[in-house]
Write an enzyme that holds these catalytic residues in place. Structure first.
Site, PDB file in Angstrom:
ATOM      1  N   GLU A   1      -1.535 -25.391 -28.008  1.00 58.58           N
ATOM      2  CA  GLU A   1      -1.656 -23.956 -28.228  1.00 58.58           C
ATOM      3  C   GLU A   1      -0.293 -23.275 -28.106  1.00 58.58           C
ATOM      4  O   GLU A   1       0.007 -22.339 -28.850  1.00 58.58           O
ATOM      5  CB  GLU A   1      -2.630 -23.361 -27.204  1.00 58.58           C
ATOM      6  CG  GLU A   1      -2.878 -21.888 -27.342  1.00 58.58           C
ATOM      7  CD  GLU A   1      -3.946 -21.394 -26.373  1.00 58.58           C
ATOM      8  OE1 GLU A   1      -4.497 -20.312 -26.605  1.00 58.58           O
ATOM      9  OE2 GLU A   1      -4.237 -22.106 -25.379  1.00 58.58           O
TER      10      GLU A   1
ATOM     11  N   GLU B   1     -14.275 -21.818 -23.724  1.00 57.30           N
ATOM     12  CA  GLU B   1     -14.089 -21.071 -24.967  1.00 57.30           C
ATOM     13  C   GLU B   1     -14.757 -21.857 -26.097  1.00 57.30           C
ATOM     14  O   GLU B   1     -15.908 -21.639 -26.409  1.00 57.30           O
ATOM     15  CB  GLU B   1     -12.594 -20.849 -25.228  1.00 57.30           C
ATOM     16  CG  GLU B   1     -12.330 -19.744 -26.226  1.00 57.30           C
ATOM     17  CD  GLU B   1     -10.893 -19.238 -26.138  1.00 57.30           C
ATOM     18  OE1 GLU B   1     -10.469 -18.579 -27.087  1.00 57.30           O
ATOM     19  OE2 GLU B   1     -10.214 -19.492 -25.127  1.00 57.30           O
TER      20      GLU B   1
END
Length: 723
Positions: free
Chosen positions: A606, A347
């Site tokens: 996260e 990502e």
């Protein structure tokens, strides 16, 4: 400058090998005249490293950086005067970088093939100026040669393969090809550089028999290792962020990113570090390594944009200090030319939602003026014709039109203006800001609200229904709240610039009135937070009290996601619930900012429970252990706990308000920010049954202690209050 150089590429097919371009020259190229100055102007379709006469040119890693390449490709200018000799050899190696790597925006085979077909292009000029002011330019053309380098493969996600013993059979004349120069811009952002070398803390054998190196800190960058080997010996390294609950190496959360190093040795003592890629890691697994590895053979090289550290937070609580460290490392690891969401998996993109949530904290921790100016220029360049903003910048076609994500278009420039006081960022971004408001106005289903469309909503909200990532807050509520907020920022920006914004003032008034008529109840923590923080609640104190009751009733736990969390503690402490805000900050049980600290975190996660209480992982699909957004809590510590506030009417800390809010659960807390006007510092500590405040301000300030406001000039001050 008018480029005389031409775009060149290798004339031979090299497959995955990184080409190296060679140009040899001597004093006769400029007529033998005495040289006063020599510069190298250079950019590439990918990333490059230039070496002149055996010395690296500049300290820039992964140059020319990541921009919206179709409209903005940076070039760099290096002073090479001191590197010149009578006979010179310049070599420039070009890797895929972001330009030619199959990043997620190109999710189809057709798109990947299109990107892979972009040439490994180089554009460069050696500009030599003699003592009389005459200039000679040696630009890229057919006189340059190209061949295979020792870098046999390099890619952002997958890593690097390097053969130390490889020697190119031949270098053939480079081939000139047509490619635009219209998008070239001089270096605008901060350079990416090596910042720290962290020696390995330990080398150990895991329970499953694998050899693992622990650096003690998660970093973004790459490994440097030294070894004594024979030609042909192999090194193979895998990267990981955490160990599993049995103590074994783990990196399933990297998903498709291979994140590997393959190195073939030459004879003797040798040192290697990757040149064209980067990794996010704390641990490496030695899948192959000659001899018995020792800690002193390994360093983790931390790489990020070359930002000046400006902010510091410290306290009497070691766990809180670890959180502050995690926030700093999270910012360093994710501010690598663009504000990425994570540095490890497949990502690593410039997600706008994360950036807007964290921009205030970012601007206090570091001088990010130049960093955000460049990124916001890419945002404006990539803004879609309808005014929407890509979910990631530079845009990779992963969608647009999400509330709180697109709102980075207004929130980020406004915060940069508040922190640094320069209207130029507003002037540059004002059209982008207005076009974004126009997008909402023109696409909503209901006038003066933002309804319809697809949104990330309160992403990762802990009150999410089973099977959802989006929390339980209403999408139309969140979107309409941000519509109001962003419109208010356009009004403020326009007034700062002296623009007529009367139409936006009318629009804002209508949005607020319609919002209040439509949303007469608030159902989640995040809805309460947004209603108060964005000045939408008709009775903000009552709404904040209701929020506090919700938090307490569920065991003093937050349930907010990406949208609500950055503002949660601000709303509580602004309306008499500072003690509850501290309770949330100091909580160590899941969910909390300190829970990851109890699990050994060295960066922000996260997910609050990326590693669950039983030691299992939250998931392998979306579980980054270096994801900076929740580190936004630091701006509450700066502003509310320590009390350092900017004043909108006097941005850039031209004037300061300092109103500390101490808590008896801490013995002391200190915050400092090196502003454009100088150092502002606030320290409070418990002392003999009272709080002692040490305050430094570089500008006129209003200091508020126990509700009593004192106007002071620049200087150092001491105050006291009862506990």
């Amino acid at each position: 400058m008018e480029w005389s150089g031409k775009w060149i590429k290798p004339s031979q097919e090299m497959g995955e090998v990184c080409p190296v371009f060679i140009r040899e020259f001597d004093g006769e190229e400029n007529g033998g005249r005495e040289i006063a100055k020599a510069e190298l102007w250079v950019t590439a379709l990918g990333v490059y490293e230039a070496v002149l006469n055996g010395s690296r040119v500049g300290q820039y890693v992964l140059a020319p950086g990541w921009t919206s390449y179709k409209s903005r490709l940076q070039y760099q200018v290096y002073d090479i005067t001191q590197l010149l000799k009578d006979e010179n050899r310049l070599s420039v190696t070009v890797g895929k970088g972001w330009y030619r790597s199959p990043v997620p925006g190109w999710i189809t085979e057709e798109g990947k093939a299109e990107k892979a077909a972009i040439p490994a292009g180089l554009l460069a000029e050696i500009v030599i100026t003699d003592k009389e002011g005459n200039t000679t330019c040696i630009g890229t053309d057919e006189s340059w040669k190209a061949g295979e380098s020792k870098i046999r493969f390099s890619e952002i996600y997958d890593g690097e393969t390097f053969d130390a013993g490889f020697k190119a059979a031949e270098y053939l004349p480079a081939e000139v090809f047509e490619w635009t120069k219209d998008n070239l811009i001089p270096q605008e952002g901060e350079e990416i550089t090596e910042q720290e070398y962290i020696k390995a803390a330990a080398v150990f054998t895991a329970p499953n028999g694998e050899t693992v190196v622990d650096f003690g800190q998660e970093v973004t960058g790459y490994v440097q290792f030294t070894l004594d080997a024979r030609a042909g010996d192999k090194v193979e390294i895998s990267h990981g962020e955490v160990l599993d609950k049995d103590g074994n190496f783990y990196n399933a959360n990297y998903r498709a990113a291979k994140a590997k190093i393959f190195y073939t040795c030459c004879d003797g003592v040798q040192t290697y570090k990757p040149k064209m890629t980067f990794f996010g890691f704390r641990y490496i697994r030695l899948d192959q390594f000659p001899g018995t590895p020792k800690p002193e053979q390994f360093y983790a090289v931390a790489v990020h944009s070359d930002m000046k550290r400006t902010g510091c937070l410290r306290s009497s609580n070691p766990m809180l200090n670890q959180l502050f460290s995690n926030i700093i490392w999270g910012q360093k690891g994710n501010f690598l030319d663009v504000p990425t969401d994570c540095p490890q998996r497949d990502e690593r993109m410039g997600w706008t939602g994360d950036a807007q949530a964290f921009v205030k904290t970012a601007s206090y921790n570091y001088d990010v003026d130049k960093f955000f100016t460049k990124w916001l220029a890419d945002m404006a360049a990539d803004q879609l014709p309808d005014g929407s903003i890509g979910h990631v910048v530079p845009t990779l076609f992963v969608g647009s039109g999400s509330a709180a994500w697109d709102d980075a278009a207004t929130i980020c420039p406004w915060q940069i203006y508040l922190t640094y006081g320069d209207k130029e960022i507003l002037a540059r971004q004002f059209d982008c800001m207005k076009k974004y408001i126009g997008f909402i106005t023109n696409t909503t289903k209901d006038k003066y609200l933002w309804t319809g469309g697809e949104h990330y909503e309160d992403w990762l909200g802990l009150d999410a229904p089973v099977g959802s990532y989006k929390g339980s807050s209403r999408a139309d509520f969140i979107a309409s709240a941000f519509y109001a907020y962003s419109t208010s920022l356009v009004v403020k920006a326009g007034k700062a610039l002296g623009e007529d914004v009367s139409c936006y003032e009318d629009l804002y008034r209508n949005i607020v009135e319609t919002f209040r008529r439509t949303f007469t109840d608030y159902r989640t923590q995040t809805e309460h937070v947004l209603a108060v923080h964005f000045n939408l609640a008709e009775d903000p104190a009552k709404t904040a009290d209701a929020l506090a009751d919700m938090v307490v009733s569920c065991g003093s736990r937050l349930q907010t996601g990406f949208v609500g969390t950055p503002y949660l503690l601000h709303v509580l402490s602004s309306y008499g619930h500072t003690d509850l805000a501290y309770t949330l900050l100091l909580r160590t049980e899941y969910p909390s900012w300190l829970y990851p600290v109890t699990k050994g975190a060295t960066t922000v996660w996260e997910h609050w429970d990326g590693i669950m209480e039983n030691g299992d992982f939250w998931s392998t699909d979306m579980n980054s252990f270096n994801h900076y957004a929740y580190g936004a809590v630091a701006d509450w510590v700066y502003e509310e706990a320590a009390g350092i506030h900017t004043v909108e009417e006097a941005p850039g800390f031209e004037r300061v308000k300092i109103a500390p809010k101490p808590d008896s659960r801490l013995d002391w807390l200190e915050a400092s920010i090196e502003t454009r006007k100088g150092l502002v510092r606030s320290l409070w500590k418990q002392e003999e049954g009272r709080f002692r405040y040490e305050i430094t301000t570089p500008s006129p300030a209003s200091i508020v202690i126990d509700g009593v406001e004192t106007q002071v000039g620049p200087g150092e001050y001491i105050f006291y209050s009862r506990i």
